[in-house]
Design a protein around this motif. Structure first.
Motif, short mmCIF file in Angstrom:
data_model
loop_
_atom_site.label_atom_id
_atom_site.label_comp_id
_atom_site.label_asym_id
_atom_site.label_seq_id
_atom_site.Cartn_x
_atom_site.Cartn_y
_atom_site.Cartn_z
N GLU A 127 6.78 4.96 3.47
CA GLU A 127 6.22 5.22 2.12
C GLU A 127 5.44 3.86 1.87
OE1 GLU A 127 6.97 6.71 -2.35
OE2 GLU A 127 8.71 6.45 -1.02
N TYR A 128 5.68 2.90 1.90
CA TYR A 128 5.04 1.72 1.56
C TYR A 128 4.97 0.79 2.72
CZ TYR A 128 5.80 2.71 -3.32
OH TYR A 128 6.02 3.25 -4.64
N VAL A 157 1.00 -1.17 0.03
CA VAL A 157 -0.13 -0.02 -0.14
C VAL A 157 0.93 1.24 0.09
CG1 VAL A 157 -1.84 1.18 1.40
CG2 VAL A 157 -1.73 -1.35 1.09
N HIS A 158 0.46 1.99 -0.90
CA HIS A 158 1.44 3.28 -1.19
C HIS A 158 0.96 4.36 -0.36
CE1 HIS A 158 3.71 6.24 -3.99
NE2 HIS A 158 4.28 6.29 -2.92
N ILE A 159 1.60 4.84 0.68
CA ILE A 159 1.31 6.02 1.43
C ILE A 159 1.66 7.48 0.53
CG2 ILE A 159 1.22 7.31 3.58
CD1 ILE A 159 0.06 4.33 3.84
N VAL A 160 0.63 8.02 -0.11
CA VAL A 160 0.89 9.07 -1.17
C VAL A 160 0.86 10.33 -0.61
CG1 VAL A 160 0.06 7.59 -3.16
CG2 VAL A 160 -1.53 9.20 -1.96
N ASP A 161 0.44 10.45 0.79
CA ASP A 161 0.49 11.70 1.47
C ASP A 161 0.91 11.60 2.88
OD1 ASP A 161 0.31 13.99 2.56
OD2 ASP A 161 -1.78 14.54 2.31
N ALA A 220 -3.68 6.94 0.49
CA ALA A 220 -2.86 5.88 0.17
C ALA A 220 -3.67 4.96 -1.21
CB ALA A 220 -2.96 4.83 1.29
N THR A 221 -2.80 4.41 -1.92
CA THR A 221 -3.34 3.85 -3.04
C THR A 221 -2.72 2.47 -3.23
OG1 THR A 221 -1.45 4.62 -4.43
CG2 THR A 221 -3.47 6.03 -4.27
N ALA A 222 -3.29 1.66 -4.18
CA ALA A 222 -2.43 0.32 -4.50
C ALA A 222 -2.64 0.13 -5.86
CB ALA A 222 -3.35 -0.77 -3.51
N HIS A 223 -1.76 -0.64 -6.31
CA HIS A 223 -1.57 -0.95 -7.93
C HIS A 223 -2.24 -2.08 -8.22
CE1 HIS A 223 0.21 0.22 -11.95
NE2 HIS A 223 0.14 -1.00 -11.70
N ASP A 224 -3.22 -1.87 -9.20
CA ASP A 224 -3.75 -3.25 -9.81
C ASP A 224 -3.07 -3.52 -11.24
OD1 ASP A 224 -5.47 -5.34 -10.22
OD2 ASP A 224 -6.89 -3.85 -11.33
N SER A 225 -2.33 -4.71 -11.09
CA SER A 225 -1.40 -4.87 -12.45
C SER A 225 -2.18 -6.05 -13.19
CB SER A 225 -0.02 -5.41 -11.83
OG SER A 225 0.62 -5.89 -12.80
N HIS A 264 -3.77 -7.92 12.36
CA HIS A 264 -2.55 -8.06 13.27
C HIS A 264 -1.36 -7.23 12.81
CE1 HIS A 264 -4.54 -11.78 14.91
NE2 HIS A 264 -3.95 -11.32 15.79
N PHE A 265 -1.19 -6.56 11.78
CA PHE A 265 0.02 -5.76 11.23
C PHE A 265 0.00 -4.42 11.45
CE2 PHE A 265 -0.59 -10.05 9.18
CZ PHE A 265 0.56 -10.79 9.49
N ALA A 266 1.15 -4.06 11.58
CA ALA A 266 1.29 -2.65 12.06
C ALA A 266 0.86 -1.30 11.20
CB ALA A 266 2.93 -2.54 12.41
N GLY A 267 1.05 -1.68 9.79
CA GLY A 267 0.60 -0.59 9.10
C GLY A 267 -0.71 -0.18 9.14
N LEU A 268 -1.61 -1.48 8.78
CA LEU A 268 -3.16 -1.27 9.21
C LEU A 268 -3.53 -0.93 10.37
CD1 LEU A 268 -5.83 -1.42 7.72
CD2 LEU A 268 -6.02 -3.90 8.03
N GLN A 269 -3.01 -1.27 11.43
CA GLN A 269 -3.36 -0.68 12.78
C GLN A 269 -2.99 0.54 12.82
OE1 GLN A 269 -1.30 -3.48 15.61
NE2 GLN A 269 -2.58 -4.94 15.38
N THR A 270 -1.98 0.87 12.51
CA THR A 270 -1.79 2.53 12.54
C THR A 270 -2.61 3.26 12.03
OG1 THR A 270 0.75 2.09 12.70
CG2 THR A 270 0.21 4.22 12.10
#
Length: 316
Positions: free
Chosen positions: A193-194, A178-182, A218-223, A282-288
């Motif tokens: 940043e990610y 997940v890209h934190i764009v701001d 935040a954004t995510a890239h659909d490939s 359970h993961f820190a990025g999402l919890q934050t």
């Protein structure tokens, strides 16, 4: 010294040399606690921010009862929140909502995302929710909150976007960056940043409401490469994702909003499409994001710290 002994010493020397060349990093780490605890009541004298989780129904893929418990425990453990859960908002009122600083929606009106039939609240309850936020209440729109309401214009405007069966999709990866764009926003300031999310859904090509003035965090890239059958697995039938069909799909090989903020009247809205289940939580990025986003929606300020594994770090 016999030949066998010489060879043995040489082999041990090589092992020692190889081992010494390998950098072993030891960090202060323990695995996430996988047993869900029941959040205990909070002393009212602590004057915490009051959170109401509105739930009671969701689509079949979502363990909404487990997620409610995980969210409640996660938030109360910070010492900043006092959390309640209601599973019956069919006839909710403004007076009921005004007892809280922020409302968190963990609800979906359909058992299956594409079902024609759905269970929605009364007109009174919808009006109460809109009025609550317009008058200055906080709102967190969480994950499956975007999988319904596509036929309710004011709800779409409130949360900013919805998934639509004919245009939107869930991208195949269950774990993705997940890209934190701001990273100047109070919610994301100090984050790397990610970040990664796990056992999660990447909502793609959502229908963004034109009247919702959202600010993307935040954004995510659909490939298109992710739809290759070897990667996508049996849930994504090969015939439905041939190269020509992938080429015709809107928003392919592009970045898509996953987290944003918006104003609605005098109220603050924090929208986060991530957080499929208690595993991802359970993961820190999402919890934050969840903790700081909820605090911002409730109070307009952020005091909670960025969790260690989500912190920014020097890359040079």
């Amino acid at each position: 010294m016999n030949v066998g002994k010489v060879l043995k010493i040489a082999a041990l020397t090589m092992v020692a040399t190889t081992a010494s060349a390998q950098v072993i990093v030891t960090i202060n780490y323990r695995p996430p606690e996988t047993v869900q605890r029941v959040a205990i009541p909070v002393n009212p004298a602590e004057k915490r921010l009051k959170v109401l989780i509105i739930s009671g129904q969701n689509s079949y893929e979502h363990d909404w009862t487990g997620v409610n418990n995980m969210l409640r425990t996660l938030m109360q453990d910070t010492g900043r929140f006092d959390v309640r859960v209601t599973e019956d908002f069919d006839h909710g009122t403004l007076e009921m909502l005004k007892a809280y600083d922020v409302v968190l929606l963990n609800y979906s009106s359909r058992w299956n995302y594409a079902d024609a039939s759905q269970h929605i609240w009364s007109d009174q309850a919808f009006k109460a929710l809109y009025d609550y936020v317009r008058q200055g209440g906080g709102l967190v729109a969480y994950h499956s909150s975007f999988t319904w309401g596509r036929d309710i214009p004011e709800y779409r405007k409130l949360i900013g976007a919805v998934m639509t069966p004919h245009d939107s999709r869930r991208s195949p990866p269950g774990a993705f960056p997940v890209h934190i764009v701001d990273r100047t926003n109070p919610i994301t300031q100090g984050m790397r940043e990610y970040i990664w999310t796990y056992n999660d859904d990447m909502y793609t090509n959502m229908q963004m409401d034109p009247e919702a003035k959202i600010h993307v965090l935040a954004t995510a890239h659909d490939s298109s490469a992710s739809y290759a059958p070897e990667l996508a697995g049996p849930k994504y039938p090969v015939a439905a994702y041939t190269p020509d069909k992938l080429k015709a799909m809107k928003g392919m090989d592009a970045d898509h909003p996953q987290v944003w903020t918006a104003d609605y009247g005098k109220g603050r809205v924090f929208s986060i499409t991530l957080g499929h289940d208690e595993v991802s939580l359970h993961f820190a990025g999402l919890q934050t994001l969840m903790l700081r986003g909820t605090e911002w929606a409730a109070s307009g300020a952020v005091t909670l710290p960025v969790l260690e594994e989500a912190k920014d770090f020097p890359t040079h």
